[in-house]
Structures are given as C-alpha cells and as structure tokens.
Motif scaffolding. Structure first.
Motif, short mmCIF file in Angstrom:
data_model
loop_
_atom_site.label_atom_id
_atom_site.label_comp_id
_atom_site.label_asym_id
_atom_site.label_seq_id
_atom_site.Cartn_x
_atom_site.Cartn_y
_atom_site.Cartn_z
N THR A 45 0.83 -1.21 0.00
CA THR A 45 0.00 0.00 0.00
C THR A 45 0.87 1.26 0.00
O THR A 45 0.52 2.26 -0.64
N SER A 63 -6.71 1.77 2.41
CA SER A 63 -6.68 0.39 1.91
C SER A 63 -8.08 0.00 1.47
O SER A 63 -9.02 0.14 2.25
N ASP A 93 -7.53 -4.42 -3.87
CA ASP A 93 -6.88 -5.23 -2.83
C ASP A 93 -7.68 -6.51 -2.68
O ASP A 93 -8.84 -6.49 -2.25
N GLU A 121 -3.15 -5.41 -5.16
CA GLU A 121 -2.48 -6.09 -4.05
C GLU A 121 -3.07 -7.49 -3.90
O GLU A 121 -4.22 -7.71 -4.17
MG LIG Z 1 -1.94 -3.20 1.82
#
Ligand SMILES: [Mg+2]
Ligand SMILES: Nc1ncnc2c1ncn2[C@@H]1O[C@H](COP(=O)(O)OP(=O)(O)O)[C@@H](O)[C@H]1O
Length: 171
Positions: A45, A63, A93, A121
């Motif tokens: 991140t 996030s 994410d 991610e």
């Molecule tokens: Mg992260």
C-alpha cells in the motif's frame, strides 16, 4: 525483463513510487495491470500510495480491503496527458476476496479488460481470474528494509521498466 532494487526506508519506497509514476506519465499512462506481492506489512500500500500521489491524486488513499476496489480520478489536463483514455486509476486489494461472485459484483471483470490502469495487491488470491500482469512487483522484507523485484510480463510492462531504469540513472 527484471529489475532488482533495494529500499532502505519508507521514504525510499515513496521515491521509487514517484519514479514509477513519472515513467507511467512518460508513457501517457496506458491501460496496465500492475500486481504487488508481499506479506502483510511488506509495503504494497505504501508503494501504491506513492504511485497514485505521483499521478497527481490528492484524495486520501486508504486500503480498499472491504470494497476490493477504490477508484481515483486522474486529472489528465494538469498532468498534460494526451492520447490516453485513462480518467481513473484503480487500487484493488484482493486480501479479502474469497467468492468468485464478488469478482463481477465489484466490477473487476470490466476493470481488468486491459484498458484500465489497475494496481492490484494480493494477486495470489485470484490466480484463475486475474489476467497476466504487465508488471509484477514483489516486496520482500529484509533486515535493512525491503528488497523490490520488478518483472515485466508484456511489451508495455517492459517499456515501463525501461523508463524506470532511465529515471534511476538520472539520480
Ligand atoms: Mg496493503
Ligand atoms: N523500504 C521500507 N523499509 C522499511 N519499512 C518500510 C519500507 N517500506 C514501507 N515500510 C513500512 O512498512 C509498512 C508497510 O505497510 P503497508 O504499506 O500497509 O504494507 P502492505 O500493504 O504490504 O500490507 C509501513 O509501516 C511502512 O512505513
């Protein structure tokens, strides 16, 4: 093409993100899939945030764990971007991704069609659904900071790494 770097500190990681953003802007911010691997706390991140800041994003960058995806508007005019369709950058994410239905519900199929600029991610959570990345970044915590491995998976990814190498050489 692969590139191995080392970042001593969070600041160093932010500098790398800024250089990646410069390289992206040099290429007129094409539709690209960039994946970031590494354990919790590896710095994924942190790097995403620095890239988005380098693309002129001033919004708070959190996030996107619950929403899976967080869109950020790109101000093409102030970045003097021409010849590109990218009006948004998408931070995805997949840490909490578990059910295949969530993929379409979150609109990830459309986003990952190769036309959008996406930073992802936890790509290892959806190996069957995620297309091949243009650039794969792996962050490996070591006692002195983070080792960073960048590997291109397409001509566009290789062009980005080439630009990054040029930016590294300038400093
Ligand atoms: Mg992260
Ligand atoms: N190169 C680095 N060296 C040391 N610490 C770092 C480095 N890069 C990031 N960090 C720190 O590691 C943590 C990474 O957190 P975060 O970016 O949220 O990780 P992730 O998204 O991979 O879970 C932050 O506390 C950040 O300050």
């Amino acid at each position: 093409m692969t590139l191995s770097l080392h970042c001593d500190s969070e600041h160093d990681m932010s500098v790398l993100g800024a250089k990646l953003a410069q390289a992206l802007l040099h290429l007129q911010l094409p539709g690209l899939l960039i994946t970031l691997r590494g354990d919790l706390g590896a710095g994924k991140t942190t790097l995403v945030r620095a890239i988005l800041r380098g693309l002129g994003v001033t919004d708070r960058i959190k996030s996107p764990s619950y929403a899976l995806v967080e869109p950020y508007a790109i101000d093409r005019k102030s970045l003097q971007l021409k010849g590109t369709l990218q009006t948004h950058a998408y931070h995805i994410d997949l840490y909490r991704f578990s059910q295949p239905e969530e993929w379409d519900e979150a609109g990830l199929r459309e986003l990952l069609d190769g036309q959008s600029f996406c930073l992802v991610e936890w790509p290892e959570r959806a190996p069957a659904l995620l297309p091949r990345a243009d650039l794969e970044i792996a962050l490996i915590p070591v006692p002195s900071g983070r080792d960073v491995q960048l590997r291109s998976g397409s001509p566009a990814g290789a062009a980005l790494l080439n630009q990054l190498v040029l930016a590294q050489a300038r400093t």
